[in-house]
Write a protein that holds these residues in place. Structure first.
Motif, PDB file in Angstrom:
ATOM      1  N   ILE A 133       0.859  -1.182   0.000  1.00 28.54           N
ATOM      2  CA  ILE A 133       0.000   0.000   0.000  1.00 28.54           C
ATOM      3  C   ILE A 133       0.897   1.233   0.000  1.00 28.54           C
ATOM      4  O   ILE A 133       1.768   1.367   0.857  1.00 28.54           O
ATOM      5  CB  ILE A 133      -0.901   0.023   1.250  1.00 28.54           C
ATOM      6  CG1 ILE A 133      -1.773  -1.229   1.317  1.00 28.54           C
ATOM      7  CG2 ILE A 133      -1.753   1.285   1.269  1.00 28.54           C
ATOM      8  CD1 ILE A 133      -2.527  -1.386   2.625  1.00 28.54           C
ATOM      9  N   LEU A 134       0.692   2.100  -0.967  1.00 26.84           N
ATOM     10  CA  LEU A 134       1.445   3.351  -1.063  1.00 26.84           C
ATOM     11  C   LEU A 134       0.540   4.486  -0.602  1.00 26.84           C
ATOM     12  O   LEU A 134      -0.596   4.608  -1.054  1.00 26.84           O
ATOM     13  CB  LEU A 134       1.887   3.611  -2.500  1.00 26.84           C
ATOM     14  CG  LEU A 134       2.505   4.979  -2.780  1.00 26.84           C
ATOM     15  CD1 LEU A 134       3.852   5.117  -2.087  1.00 26.84           C
ATOM     16  CD2 LEU A 134       2.636   5.220  -4.265  1.00 26.84           C
ATOM     17  N   ILE A 135       1.046   5.302   0.303  1.00 28.62           N
ATOM     18  CA  ILE A 135       0.307   6.467   0.792  1.00 28.62           C
ATOM     19  C   ILE A 135       1.163   7.703   0.553  1.00 28.62           C
ATOM     20  O   ILE A 135       2.316   7.752   0.987  1.00 28.62           O
ATOM     21  CB  ILE A 135      -0.031   6.330   2.290  1.00 28.62           C
ATOM     22  CG1 ILE A 135      -0.916   5.109   2.513  1.00 28.62           C
ATOM     23  CG2 ILE A 135      -0.698   7.603   2.809  1.00 28.62           C
ATOM     24  CD1 ILE A 135      -1.182   4.787   3.950  1.00 28.62           C
ATOM     25  N   GLN A 136       0.600   8.678  -0.145  1.00 28.29           N
ATOM     26  CA  GLN A 136       1.277   9.946  -0.387  1.00 28.29           C
ATOM     27  C   GLN A 136       0.385  11.080   0.109  1.00 28.29           C
ATOM     28  O   GLN A 136      -0.777  11.167  -0.279  1.00 28.29           O
ATOM     29  CB  GLN A 136       1.548  10.164  -1.875  1.00 28.29           C
ATOM     30  CG  GLN A 136       2.562   9.228  -2.462  1.00 28.29           C
ATOM     31  CD  GLN A 136       2.777   9.514  -3.938  1.00 28.29           C
ATOM     32  OE1 GLN A 136       1.829   9.769  -4.676  1.00 28.29           O
ATOM     33  NE2 GLN A 136       4.021   9.480  -4.362  1.00 28.29           N
ATOM     34  N   ILE A 137       0.947  11.918   0.945  1.00 26.25           N
ATOM     35  CA  ILE A 137       0.248  13.114   1.401  1.00 26.25           C
ATOM     36  C   ILE A 137       0.874  14.282   0.664  1.00 26.25           C
ATOM     37  O   ILE A 137       2.086  14.515   0.769  1.00 26.25           O
ATOM     38  CB  ILE A 137       0.342  13.275   2.929  1.00 26.25           C
ATOM     39  CG1 ILE A 137      -0.290  12.057   3.611  1.00 26.25           C
ATOM     40  CG2 ILE A 137      -0.329  14.572   3.371  1.00 26.25           C
ATOM     41  CD1 ILE A 137      -0.175  12.042   5.112  1.00 26.25           C
ATOM     42  N   VAL A 145       5.180  16.436  -2.445  1.00 25.84           N
ATOM     43  CA  VAL A 145       4.837  15.334  -1.561  1.00 25.84           C
ATOM     44  C   VAL A 145       5.410  15.649  -0.188  1.00 25.84           C
ATOM     45  O   VAL A 145       6.610  15.859  -0.042  1.00 25.84           O
ATOM     46  CB  VAL A 145       5.395  13.995  -2.081  1.00 25.84           C
ATOM     47  CG1 VAL A 145       5.117  12.872  -1.097  1.00 25.84           C
ATOM     48  CG2 VAL A 145       4.813  13.668  -3.451  1.00 25.84           C
ATOM     49  N   VAL A 146       4.547  15.690   0.820  1.00 23.48           N
ATOM     50  CA  VAL A 146       4.956  16.025   2.178  1.00 23.48           C
ATOM     51  C   VAL A 146       5.357  14.764   2.937  1.00 23.48           C
ATOM     52  O   VAL A 146       6.352  14.741   3.654  1.00 23.48           O
ATOM     53  CB  VAL A 146       3.821  16.766   2.921  1.00 23.48           C
ATOM     54  CG1 VAL A 146       4.229  17.126   4.330  1.00 23.48           C
ATOM     55  CG2 VAL A 146       3.404  17.997   2.157  1.00 23.48           C
ATOM     56  N   ILE A 147       4.574  13.694   2.774  1.00 23.81           N
ATOM     57  CA  ILE A 147       4.842  12.411   3.430  1.00 23.81           C
ATOM     58  C   ILE A 147       4.559  11.304   2.431  1.00 23.81           C
ATOM     59  O   ILE A 147       3.562  11.358   1.696  1.00 23.81           O
ATOM     60  CB  ILE A 147       3.941  12.220   4.673  1.00 23.81           C
ATOM     61  CG1 ILE A 147       4.236  13.275   5.732  1.00 23.81           C
ATOM     62  CG2 ILE A 147       4.115  10.817   5.267  1.00 23.81           C
ATOM     63  CD1 ILE A 147       3.283  13.256   6.915  1.00 23.81           C
ATOM     64  N   GLU A 148       5.434  10.298   2.407  1.00 21.56           N
ATOM     65  CA  GLU A 148       5.212   9.120   1.567  1.00 21.56           C
ATOM     66  C   GLU A 148       5.598   7.887   2.363  1.00 21.56           C
ATOM     67  O   GLU A 148       6.693   7.826   2.919  1.00 21.56           O
ATOM     68  CB  GLU A 148       6.030   9.206   0.283  1.00 21.56           C
ATOM     69  CG  GLU A 148       5.803   8.017  -0.632  1.00 21.56           C
ATOM     70  CD  GLU A 148       6.466   8.182  -1.987  1.00 21.56           C
ATOM     71  OE1 GLU A 148       6.085   9.112  -2.719  1.00 21.56           O
ATOM     72  OE2 GLU A 148       7.371   7.388  -2.285  1.00 21.56           O
ATOM     73  N   ASN A 149       4.685   6.926   2.438  1.00 24.64           N
ATOM     74  CA  ASN A 149       4.929   5.674   3.164  1.00 24.64           C
ATOM     75  C   ASN A 149       4.488   4.496   2.320  1.00 24.64           C
ATOM     76  O   ASN A 149       3.490   4.593   1.596  1.00 24.64           O
ATOM     77  CB  ASN A 149       4.141   5.627   4.484  1.00 24.64           C
ATOM     78  CG  ASN A 149       4.730   6.511   5.545  1.00 24.64           C
ATOM     79  OD1 ASN A 149       5.932   6.674   5.635  1.00 24.64           O
ATOM     80  ND2 ASN A 149       3.869   7.097   6.357  1.00 24.64           N
ATOM     81  N   VAL A 150       5.210   3.381   2.460  1.00 21.28           N
ATOM     82  CA  VAL A 150       4.825   2.120   1.837  1.00 21.28           C
ATOM     83  C   VAL A 150       4.642   1.112   2.952  1.00 21.28           C
ATOM     84  O   VAL A 150       5.506   0.973   3.820  1.00 21.28           O
ATOM     85  CB  VAL A 150       5.897   1.626   0.838  1.00 21.28           C
ATOM     86  CG1 VAL A 150       5.513   0.254   0.296  1.00 21.28           C
ATOM     87  CG2 VAL A 150       6.072   2.612  -0.293  1.00 21.28           C
TER      88      VAL A 150
END
Length: 155
Positions: A133-137, A145-150
């Protein structure tokens, strides 16, 4: 001699009791910071109904500029305005953003107050890896892109 032993026991007892204090997370109010982290134990995996709740803290001054893109998942609002649930949705992309709603200030009054609500809309098919799951804020005003998490998804 017994006086010295008694003093040592009191000192060791104080050290032991003070070491047992629960850990707390404190946030300093800052109108330019965005926080996104898992509730409970932090890991790189999301397990359904175990650690799929996240804190999403966005200052009101930034909410109209923030968009959250999620590949293979969807953010769902909860009754707490800072807590969201991440649902695994294989093969789908979702976009979440804050919208302004006017709600009664108090029950039975006509005075309205503005309140931000998080909505999630489908944004097409995802070709991102299965079980990831990729999440980009993203701050749309600054176009970055302020925050990116996998995260890895497990049942």
């Amino acid at each position: 001699m017994t006086k010295h032993i008694l003093i040592l026991l009191v000192c060791f007892g104080f050290v032991f009791v003070s070491a047992q204090a629960p850990e707390k997370i404190k946030f300093q109010k800052n109108a330019s910071l965005i926080y996104f982290f898992q509730k409970g134990s932090k890991s790189d995996s999301v397990i359904k109904n175990r650690n799929d709740f996240f804190y999403l803290v966005v200052p009101d001054s930034l909410k109209k500029h923030i968009v959250v893109y999620v590949e293979n998942g969807k953010l769902i609002k909860t009754t707490n305005d800072s807590l969201v649930k991440l649902n695994y949705m294989q093969g789908l992309k979702y976009e979440s953003q804050f919208v302004i709603n006017e709600v009664p200030e108090k029950e039975g009054t006509k005075t309205l107050k503005k309140q931000f609500d998080l909505i999630s809309l489908i944004n097409g098919a995802s070709s991102y890896e299965r079980n990831k799951i990729l999440i980009q804020i993203i701050n749309k005003k600054e176009e970055k892109v302020v925050i990116e998490n996998v995260f890895f998804y497990r049942d």
